[in-house]
Design an enzyme around this catalytic site. Structure first.
Site, short mmCIF file in Angstrom:
data_model
loop_
_atom_site.label_atom_id
_atom_site.label_comp_id
_atom_site.label_asym_id
_atom_site.label_seq_id
_atom_site.Cartn_x
_atom_site.Cartn_y
_atom_site.Cartn_z
N ASP A 172 43.94 58.30 -21.06
CA ASP A 172 44.81 57.49 -21.93
C ASP A 172 45.48 58.33 -23.00
OD1 ASP A 172 44.78 54.82 -20.98
OD2 ASP A 172 42.65 54.78 -21.45
N GLU A 211 41.46 58.24 -27.68
CA GLU A 211 42.39 58.06 -26.55
C GLU A 211 43.72 57.49 -26.99
OE1 GLU A 211 40.42 55.84 -23.46
OE2 GLU A 211 39.72 54.31 -24.82
N CYS A 269 35.70 62.88 -21.55
CA CYS A 269 35.21 62.13 -20.38
C CYS A 269 36.35 61.69 -19.47
CB CYS A 269 34.37 60.94 -20.82
SG CYS A 269 35.29 59.73 -21.77
N HIS A 308 38.52 49.84 -2.23
CA HIS A 308 37.19 49.95 -1.62
C HIS A 308 37.13 51.03 -0.57
CE1 HIS A 308 36.09 45.65 -2.92
NE2 HIS A 308 35.52 46.55 -3.70
C1 PEP Z 1 40.15 57.88 -20.40
O1 PEP Z 1 41.08 57.19 -20.82
O2 PEP Z 1 40.21 59.12 -20.28
C2 PEP Z 1 38.89 57.26 -19.99
C3 PEP Z 1 37.84 57.96 -19.69
O3 PEP Z 1 38.88 55.91 -19.88
P1 PEP Z 1 39.54 55.10 -18.65
O4 PEP Z 1 39.97 56.10 -17.62
O5 PEP Z 1 38.50 54.16 -18.19
O6 PEP Z 1 40.69 54.43 -19.31
MG MG Z 2 40.70 55.17 -21.36
#
Ligand code: PEP
Ligand code: MG
Length: 590
Positions: free
Chosen positions: A462, A438, A509, A194
């Site tokens: 990931d 991923e 992403c 937080h």
């Molecule tokens: C990722 O794995 O790049 C992703 C965007 O998902 P998270 O970071 O939530 O695992």
């Molecule tokens: Mg991920």
């Protein structure tokens, strides 16, 4: 007395540079009291407890309102969790038991209850629950203070300072006078703690992972430089170093000011290729800021936080309202909502049914939804389909590793459509369904997935850990966790090539979408969209506008001839240095 000059490497959790003297945040853990009472004092102590609970509730409500005005609903929500603790029956009855059965006064009983719950939560292997320890301590100490009528020591510092602490509670962070604080250097915490969330919202530089011995030896006479970009902390810098950082600070401020004037400009390469910039946004309120920074749409809404932040699991109607709000806020912009990715490091005790030896390779994301929690998956999909009528929604599946998972989800969606039709409930009939790339398995079978999915989004956080077999949260193998590793680049290349053949778009992403040296490579590899945090957008857009697709493709060709990651990064940085040196200067270490 000032301690000798030294430099330590901590973990950056909020960007920026702070230079100033130390503000000590002691007194967060007063000695536990053991004041015994006689039976006839019990009613009086119970009354003290309940009056203090009332006062605590009122203070927290006020703090929540203050925060809501300064920040937004999602940060203010931290105090909703605190308010729930004030009303938590288990917590309150434990304190009452201390008074009535063990005959300790109200204040001592509160300390005993804090200790008991903190000990209980600290042993749980759930990062989220462990972070609740800070909330319990925070609320408990406030309550104890209200019982004893202790007046907190005013922080009588003449000038703004850098707060150092072992742990900072959310209410300490928010309760601080923003004009008196330059930044934070804290021992415990993580990027998801937080304090880190609040520091970023308050736009104050922060690092965690400060060595305890150093924190214990610092006094108010010591001066620090906290570099929230690199994580470096310099104690009692010499005049030359301080001047260099002050210069960097002034330049950074001027530069960000200048970038804010460019937010309307798109991310177009010098030879005319447009890259869509989207936001990683978890609450409707945050989309406004993303849009101001130039986002077109939401590339990742991590819905699992809805299931971890609540003391109960949101039902279909509650979820519908949340998704609908997101859709309405985004208007016609695309909103990519990821179905819940519980598992791995994102545990939720209300959802997970068994402890696994190796949760990152266990029942995570789509696996959990299909194998064990179809009930929650169906509920979420129904809520999403209903909210889909309010805008331009896309649904995205996490942790996919085989085609069956996609095909089974499609079948579930078709059945849910029939169910909703039979109930006469309006829903969006043709929401694009995408797959997160991923796992290496998904990337290497991208040719198959591309025939069935409407879009791909590369979850690089990931994808990198699973490709290199390097736990993304383990500092001991952090030296191996390299985004530009040739294996990762090959998987991205194959994914994009197969997507192009089936004419579906590819987004990224994960964190690499805002990692400057990775951007020319992603552009050259043919990625269509980069989805990232709002604060990174101005820098990324400036970089893309300085590059040509032609040179990015050349860089990719050369990168594939390299043996190691360091060489790839060096080549990319050289290219950025030629085209937009100001970006390296701002982020660079001194
Ligand atoms: C990722 O794995 O790049 C992703 C965007 O998902 P998270 O970071 O939530 O695992
Ligand atoms: Mg991920």
């Amino acid at each position: 007395m000032r301690i000798a000059s030294c430099t330590v490497q901590a973990t950056p959790v909020a960007p920026g540079i702070a230079i100033g003297r130390v503000m000590l945040m002691h007194g967060t853990a007063p000695a536990v009291k053991n004041t015994v009472i006689t039976p006839d004092q019990v009613p009086g102590e119970l009354e003290k407890l309940h009056n203090a609970l009332e006062l605590t509730r009122k203070q927290l409500q006020d703090l929540r309102e203050t925060l809501r005005k300064r920040l937004n609903d999602s940060e203010a929500g931290i105090f909703d969790a605190h308010l729930l603790l004030v009303d938590d029956k288990t917590m309150v009855s434990e304190v009452e038991r201390g008074i009535t059965e063990e005959l300790f006064d109200a204040e001592s009983s509160v300390y005993h209850a804090i200790d008991k719950f903190v000990a209980l939560f600290s042993t749980v292997e759930d990062v989220y629950l462990q972070e609740r320890v800070i909330d319990i301590r925070d609320v408990g100490l406030r309550l104890a203070g209200n019982i004893s009528d202790a007046v907190p020591m005013p922080l009588a510092y003449d000038e703004p300072r850098i707060v150092i602490a072992s742990t900072l509670t959310p209410s300490e962070t928010v309760g601080m006078n923003r004009d008196k604080v330059l930044g934070f250097a804290v021992e415990t915490g993580s990027t998801t703690s937080h304090t880190a969330i609040l520091a970023r919202s308050l736009k104050l530089p922060a690092v965690v992972g400060m060595p305890k011995e150093l924190l214990d030896s610092l006094t108010v006479a010591d001066k620090l430089i906290v570099d929230g970009f690199s994580g470096k902390v310099i104690v009692n810098p010499d005049a030359g170093t301080e001047e260099a950082y002050r210069l960097k600070l002034r330049e950074a401020e001027k530069f960000y000011q200048q970038l804010s004037g460019e937010s309307d400009l798109q991310a177009v390469t010098t030879d005319g290729f447009t890259i869509v910039i989207a936001g990683n946004v978890d609450a409707a309120e945050d989309y406004e800021e993303a849009r101001q920074h130039g986002a077109h749409g939401i590339g990742l809404f991590r819905t699992e936080f809805l299931f971890m932040d609540s003391s109960h699991l949101p039902d279909e109607d509650e979820q519908f309202e949340i998704y609908k709000k997101m859709m309405i806020t985004a208007g016609n912009d695309p909103v990519t909502i990821r179905t819940m990715d519980i598992g791995g490091d994102k545990m939720s005790s209300g959802i997970i049914r068994s402890v696994e030896q190796n949760p990152f390779l266990g029942l995570r994301g789509i696996r959990l939804c299909l194998r064990e929690r179809r009930d929650l998956f169906d509920t979420q999909l129904r809520a999403l389909m209903r909210a889909g009528v309010h805008g331009n929604m896309q649904i995205m599946l996490p942790m996919v590793s085989c085609m069956d998972e996609l095909l089974e989800t499609k079948e579930i969606i078709e059945n849910l459509k029939k169910e909703l039709s039979a109930r006469g409930v309006p829903f969006a009939d043709s929401i694009p369904l995408g797959v997160m790339i991923e796992t290496p398995a998904a990337a290497m079978t991208a040719d198959r997935f591309a025939r069935e999915a409407d879009f791909f989004s590369i979850g690089s956080n990931d994808l990198i850990q699973y490709t290199i077999a390097s736990d993304r949260g383990n500092e001991r193998v952090a030296h191996l966790y390299r985004p530009g590793h040739p294996a990762v680049l090959r998987l991205i290349k194959f994914t994009v090539e197969e997507a192009v053949k089936q004419n579906i778009p590819v987004a990224v992403c994960g964190q690499i979408a805002e990692d400057l040296p990775m951007i020319p490579l992603l552009v050259g590899l043919g990625v269509n969209e980069l989805s990232m945090s709002s604060s990174a957008m101005p820098l990324v857009k400036r970089l893309i506008r300085s590059l040509s697709m032609h040179e990015c493709c050349e860089l990719v060709t050369r990168a594939f001839q390299c043996d190691n990651y360091a060489e790839v990064v060096m080549m990319s940085r050289e290219m950025i240095g030629r085209n937009a040196p100001e970006l390296l200067d701002i982020q660079g270490e001194i």
